[in-house]
Design an enzyme around this catalytic site. Structure first.
Site, PDB file in Angstrom:
ATOM      1  N   HIS A  31       0.595   5.005   6.495  1.00 51.42           N
ATOM      2  CA  HIS A  31       0.146   6.363   6.196  1.00 51.42           C
ATOM      3  C   HIS A  31      -0.970   6.807   7.153  1.00 51.42           C
ATOM      4  O   HIS A  31      -1.955   6.101   7.346  1.00 51.42           O
ATOM      5  CB  HIS A  31      -0.372   6.415   4.759  1.00 51.42           C
ATOM      6  CG  HIS A  31      -0.543   7.802   4.236  1.00 51.42           C
ATOM      7  ND1 HIS A  31       0.507   8.547   3.755  1.00 51.42           N
ATOM      8  CD2 HIS A  31      -1.637   8.598   4.132  1.00 51.42           C
ATOM      9  CE1 HIS A  31       0.066   9.738   3.373  1.00 51.42           C
ATOM     10  NE2 HIS A  31      -1.233   9.794   3.594  1.00 51.42           N
ATOM     11  N   ALA A  65      -0.907   0.710  -1.330  1.00 50.03           N
ATOM     12  CA  ALA A  65      -1.937   0.471  -0.314  1.00 50.03           C
ATOM     13  C   ALA A  65      -2.179   1.739   0.502  1.00 50.03           C
ATOM     14  O   ALA A  65      -1.235   2.348   1.013  1.00 50.03           O
ATOM     15  CB  ALA A  65      -1.513  -0.676   0.594  1.00 50.03           C
ATOM     16  N   VAL A  73      -3.274   2.186   3.423  1.00 52.35           N
ATOM     17  CA  VAL A  73      -2.865   2.122   4.829  1.00 52.35           C
ATOM     18  C   VAL A  73      -1.356   1.951   4.968  1.00 52.35           C
ATOM     19  O   VAL A  73      -0.833   1.908   6.079  1.00 52.35           O
ATOM     20  CB  VAL A  73      -3.561   0.970   5.597  1.00 52.35           C
ATOM     21  CG1 VAL A  73      -5.066   1.148   5.579  1.00 52.35           C
ATOM     22  CG2 VAL A  73      -3.162  -0.388   5.028  1.00 52.35           C
ATOM     23  N   GLU A  74      -0.640   1.838   3.851  1.00 50.16           N
ATOM     24  CA  GLU A  74       0.808   1.675   3.948  1.00 50.16           C
ATOM     25  C   GLU A  74       1.507   2.919   3.366  1.00 50.16           C
ATOM     26  O   GLU A  74       1.641   3.916   4.049  1.00 50.16           O
ATOM     27  CB  GLU A  74       1.229   0.359   3.258  1.00 50.16           C
ATOM     28  CG  GLU A  74       0.548  -0.845   3.939  1.00 50.16           C
ATOM     29  CD  GLU A  74       1.032  -2.195   3.416  1.00 50.16           C
ATOM     30  OE1 GLU A  74       2.235  -2.467   3.459  1.00 50.16           O
ATOM     31  OE2 GLU A  74       0.178  -2.982   2.965  1.00 50.16           O
ATOM     32  N   MET A  75       1.891   2.881   2.085  1.00 51.04           N
ATOM     33  CA  MET A  75       2.646   4.012   1.562  1.00 51.04           C
ATOM     34  C   MET A  75       1.772   4.992   0.766  1.00 51.04           C
ATOM     35  O   MET A  75       2.206   6.098   0.462  1.00 51.04           O
ATOM     36  CB  MET A  75       3.835   3.498   0.742  1.00 51.04           C
ATOM     37  CG  MET A  75       4.836   2.746   1.639  1.00 51.04           C
ATOM     38  SD  MET A  75       6.020   1.692   0.755  1.00 51.04           S
ATOM     39  CE  MET A  75       7.243   2.892   0.227  1.00 51.04           C
TER      40      MET A  75
END
Lengths: 346, 346
Positions: free
Chosen positions: B91, B131, B133-135
């Site tokens: 993201h 998370a 920094v992920e989804m």
């Protein structure tokens, strides 16, 4: 008397069939059913080897500089051949300028992109790979990436057997076009055009009739119910800047002709029911709203809610069956494969 | 004399077979072939309906806040079940802290993540979705997204028929685990363990022998040739900060025990030949280099180039066949579906 009755009965029976036939005959002057075979494309013989290679390339994120995006990222075959975004997110989290159109049946469009700036899919495929806001790669780096993997060398050789240097950016694009040409999605509307009266609901038939009679089909016609011809968005009345951003002058950027300001390709409407959001701006999520806006801005028509619902029922009959696509197993990188570049180029 | 000759011939003949059997017997004390059926998982009965739902969810980018990432983005089944990145891009173009491990055969790992902080795949699946920094999504928004699409409601009801409210973040994770449990990739090494002498080359067999005798198999063992047990990276000699960044203390973050500083799960080595780059840092792209580093840092062994090549030949025999995965057709959004959030949450 018996003769008269028989004639009356025959007449009544004929009326229903004749009505269906009349609508079909009228529809067939505007539209055509999808072909049952993979369409031929210009300057690109389609072979099973080229299709298989093209499928691998379509799904390969290593065509992007970052290794994050493949063709399938924005043209997701699991979600109608597009990405359900207003405009796509690309390299460095940049937003693209226009809504990603579906790749499904795109081979049957007269030209590609919202402004028709690419003649065909092999020209189109080379655009996003190089666009800084999309895949941000270069032809040389793509060729280096592909040539670094022996399996790709094998596949390119099989797909372009007469060429001495089969790995090239152009051949990559040809193979992708070959795969994309297989993405044909027959829909209930095709069954109906082909003679199956039961394939459309009464509501969809009423919507089709409106679609023709109100004039939608003067632009959205042909086998893709659109996808050819360029028209000003706001022919009768310009929509607000929320839907038609002032900065994007459409085909004007291609032709530099004042007449082409805010001119866009009439969107192909196959699978429109599963490819929200709508318009080049991607600002409208609801298909009923999109139909209402089109009726006002292009036709000066104030459609009733019932009419809009009927037209949408017709449009939903354009949602087709995507051919089964099994994920490829891509060649593994080697020591020579360029590594992902996540950093933004300044 | 004739008896002696016959005994000698029989003896010679037996020697080859006996040698093969001896290596296999030794190997079978460390490793096991993959099962031929979908492994059972704890607290999650696997049914065809759950697998089908899980496949749809695995490929659905609408599980991410942005609509850009699905599970398949970082666990790409076309590229060995991972993403060929040092660490994944998520993201807002943020980089994740550790290299994405492959999802292939992951169901057979003892625990999930590099530090084993998730007991199983249903616990794991909930991590990246939330998370930042992920989804970057939330359970409530995921549930809202899924409940907004009638087809998902139908599929969850079929997958969890005894539940009155089948749509939940936990059931999403259970379905994803069920699909992931099908991702078993039998490899030449399995054929060999199962008795096919010809499935491994002489080089791979020599590599296997080294892999056991040098001590690699004391950590990388079991059905996944790793994937269980936690060990300090740098047991004998710490690699440089380029490979082992000082800021990531591994399992210490889970247990807060000093002994667990720089402790990581021994990586499962199935498909390691197609899942570069290596280590939790993803800093090493070449498998030969990775083997050399491991031999030095974990075993204090200075392996010769020939030995490394043999071990890599063995590791390549762990590259398996991914089961054919046909892309799902995902449910279309409705008016109630939350729209993508591309902006970074501050």
């Amino acid at each position: 008397m018996r003769v008269l009755m028989a004639a009356l009965i025959a007449g009544t029976a004929m009326t229903g069939a004749a009505q269906a036939d009349a609508l079909r005959d009228k529809a067939l002057t505007y539209f055509a059913p999808l072909p049952s075979t993979v369409p031929a494309v210009k300057d690109n013989t389609i072979t099973p080897e080229k299709i298989a290679l093209g499928k691998a390339l379509f799904f390969d994120p290593r065509l992007s500089a970052s290794g994050v995006f493949s063709c399938a990222s924005c043209h997701n075959l699991a979600t109608g051949g597009d990405d359900n975004m207003e405009t796509s997110v690309g390299h460095g989290w940049q937003k693209g300028p226009r809504n990603a159109p579906t790749v499904l049946n795109a081979v049957l469009n007269e030209a590609q992109f919202w402004d028709g700036r690419a003649d065909d899919l092999k020209a189109q495929a080379k655009g996003p790979i190089q666009a800084g806001v999309e895949m941000a790669n270069t032809p040389a780096q793509v060729e280096g990436t592909l040539a670094s993997m022996p399996l790709y060398v094998e596949w390119f050789t099989a797909a372009f057997p007469e060429e001495t240097s089969p790995i090239s950016f152009d051949n990559m694009a040809r193979a992708i076009e070959a795969f994309e040409a297989t993405l044909i999605t027959p829909a209930p509307f095709d069954s109906w055009l082909n003679g199956d009266d039961a394939a459309l609901t009464a509501e969809a038939k009423a919507g089709l009739e409106l679609f023709i009679d109100k004039g939608c089909s003067s632009c959205h016609s042909g086998v893709n119910v659109g996808g050819h011809g360029y028209y000003p968005f706001g022919l009768v009345e310009k929509p607000g800047a929320d839907v038609l951003p002032e900065g994007d002058k459409g085909r004007f950027a291609v032709t530099a002709t004042v007449d082409d300001e805010y001119v866009f390709r009439a969107a192909p409407l196959r699978n429109v029911g599963v490819t929200a959001p709508y318009f080049h701006s991607g600002k409208v999520w609801d298909l009923n709203t999109a139909v209402t806006i089109m009726a006002e801005s292009q036709l000066g028509e104030d459609m009733s809610d019932i009419e809009v619902t009927q037209v949408v029922a017709f449009l939903d009959s354009l949602t087709g069956t995507v051919p089964p696509v099994t994920l490829p197993e891509l060649p593994p990188e080697t020591a020579k494969t360029p590594r992902p570049t996540v950093e933004l180029l300044q």
